[in-house]
Scaffold this motif. Sequence first.
Motif, PDB file in Angstrom:
ATOM      1  N   ARG A 124      21.462 -40.411 -29.221  1.00  0.00           N
ATOM      2  CA  ARG A 124      22.697 -39.664 -29.456  1.00  0.00           C
ATOM      3  C   ARG A 124      22.434 -38.173 -29.234  1.00  0.00           C
ATOM      4  O   ARG A 124      21.299 -37.757 -28.991  1.00  0.00           O
ATOM      5  CB  ARG A 124      23.227 -39.918 -30.869  1.00  0.00           C
ATOM      6  CG  ARG A 124      23.531 -41.395 -31.143  1.00  0.00           C
ATOM      7  CD  ARG A 124      24.285 -41.603 -32.436  1.00  0.00           C
ATOM      8  NE  ARG A 124      24.455 -43.022 -32.751  1.00  0.00           N
ATOM      9  CZ  ARG A 124      25.420 -43.793 -32.252  1.00  0.00           C
ATOM     10  NH1 ARG A 124      26.307 -43.271 -31.430  1.00  0.00           N
ATOM     11  NH2 ARG A 124      25.502 -45.071 -32.568  1.00  0.00           N
ATOM     12  N   ALA A 144      32.794 -42.444 -31.676  1.00  0.00           N
ATOM     13  CA  ALA A 144      32.205 -41.097 -31.679  1.00  0.00           C
ATOM     14  C   ALA A 144      32.134 -40.500 -30.280  1.00  0.00           C
ATOM     15  O   ALA A 144      32.072 -39.273 -30.127  1.00  0.00           O
ATOM     16  CB  ALA A 144      30.794 -41.148 -32.293  1.00  0.00           C
ATOM     17  N   ASN A 145      32.148 -41.345 -29.264  1.00  0.00           N
ATOM     18  CA  ASN A 145      32.003 -40.862 -27.890  1.00  0.00           C
ATOM     19  C   ASN A 145      33.240 -41.045 -27.015  1.00  0.00           C
ATOM     20  O   ASN A 145      33.440 -40.285 -26.066  1.00  0.00           O
ATOM     21  CB  ASN A 145      30.826 -41.579 -27.212  1.00  0.00           C
ATOM     22  CG  ASN A 145      29.492 -41.182 -27.799  1.00  0.00           C
ATOM     23  OD1 ASN A 145      29.258 -40.010 -28.083  1.00  0.00           O
ATOM     24  ND2 ASN A 145      28.611 -42.154 -28.011  1.00  0.00           N
TER      25      ASN A 145
END
Length: 449
Positions: free
Chosen positions: A82, A115-116
Amino acid sequence: MSEKLVIRSFQAIVVTDGERILGLGDLGAYGIGIPVGKLALYVALAGIHPDWCLPVLIDVGTDNKELLNDIFYTGLRRNRVRGPEYDRLIENFMKACTKRFGQDTLIQFEDFGNANAYRLLDRYKNEYCMFNDDIQGTAAVVVAGLLATTRITKKRLGQQKIVFLGAGGAATGVAEMCVRQMVDEGLSEQEACANIYMVDIDGLITNTRKATLSDRHLKFAKDLPDTKSLLEVVKTVRPNALIGASTVTGAFTDEIIKEMSSINQRPIIFALSNPTSKAECTAEAAYRESNGTVLFASGSPFENVEMDGKLFKPGQGNNAYIFPGVALGCILFGAKHIPDKVFLLAARIVAESVTEKSLYTYSRLYPRIKDIRELSVKIAIKVGEYLYDKNLAMLHPRPGDMEMFIRQKIYHPDYENLINNTYDWPQKDMRAGFAPGIPVLHRTSMDEE
């Protein structure tokens, strides 16, 4: 004798990192089946040539402990990468694809984690020919269903209040596309946002929660009392439509369905969570508790419902109505990038394509699955017209007959001259749907048996 390496010129890439596979979660390297499946739908539902398609999995590890402990797991055996290292990898991937295959190479993002997903869409959508089907495709197909209901309710979307149960990426994407449609109908963005109410795990999104809300959620915050009760929200707001994207099984209780029916002559209830076991209510419950008045759609397929001598055929809000046609138009006309308006245009085409019989006889809000291939052509035409009008098409000159141009490029798997297991391979076949040099099997009477 040395063999010359032949590198295909791919025009459509579907990519995932396997983090959020629908209903299954983090599958790591095993998520490769998703791009393969999506591209199969490109071919089957839009006639995109299979030689143009490239499935890609970006293996950055997995946080699935079961896979990490499986000695037969074939992926990178580490927790997910990440942060800046992940972002550099995605950046290099995007640059490499367009450098090798061209700036107009279509790149579809699929099943990235929350989250992405939004973050990468915002980062690349104005720079590359790319889209995120989970966000934009889902939003378009839900709005298509809502627009179909307006043909029955005779109320524009901007005249309706909508409550969302769930406020994740998919629900927020739908809410934002609803706002775009309402703005096109004449409302200001503020007025449109005022029609949208969102309920997340902490309850109704209100202004008392401003400090913890993202910018995307803040615009939908309301000056109302805090509550975690969906029934209370329905009684207070008195919405025209209730949309579920929560994965909470049975969240739309019989009492809530009855309350929606008491408020509306034709209540709109979409139970969109997948798989079927996580749907907010069943089709049978929606029709039963509304006495057959509900305008219902789901994210997973439900069986037909027969009640009081009437047959209901619940529609499934499947992204397959949207993304193949959008992809076909963007590939053929060489889109520089893909504005959100393209998906709204596709939604309108889908809503217009629902037949009167489907809508009024069976209360089905989506076209028949067997009609999707023709629907994809209609969407591709609309996409092409928009791209040229906005100077976003890289194919020049503009085709004089957009429909004929598209139909000439559509792939058809023809099988001809199959006699005693011998094939006639023509030296050239320039018919629509086949690239030069692609062999064709010629049909014989044997196929008619």
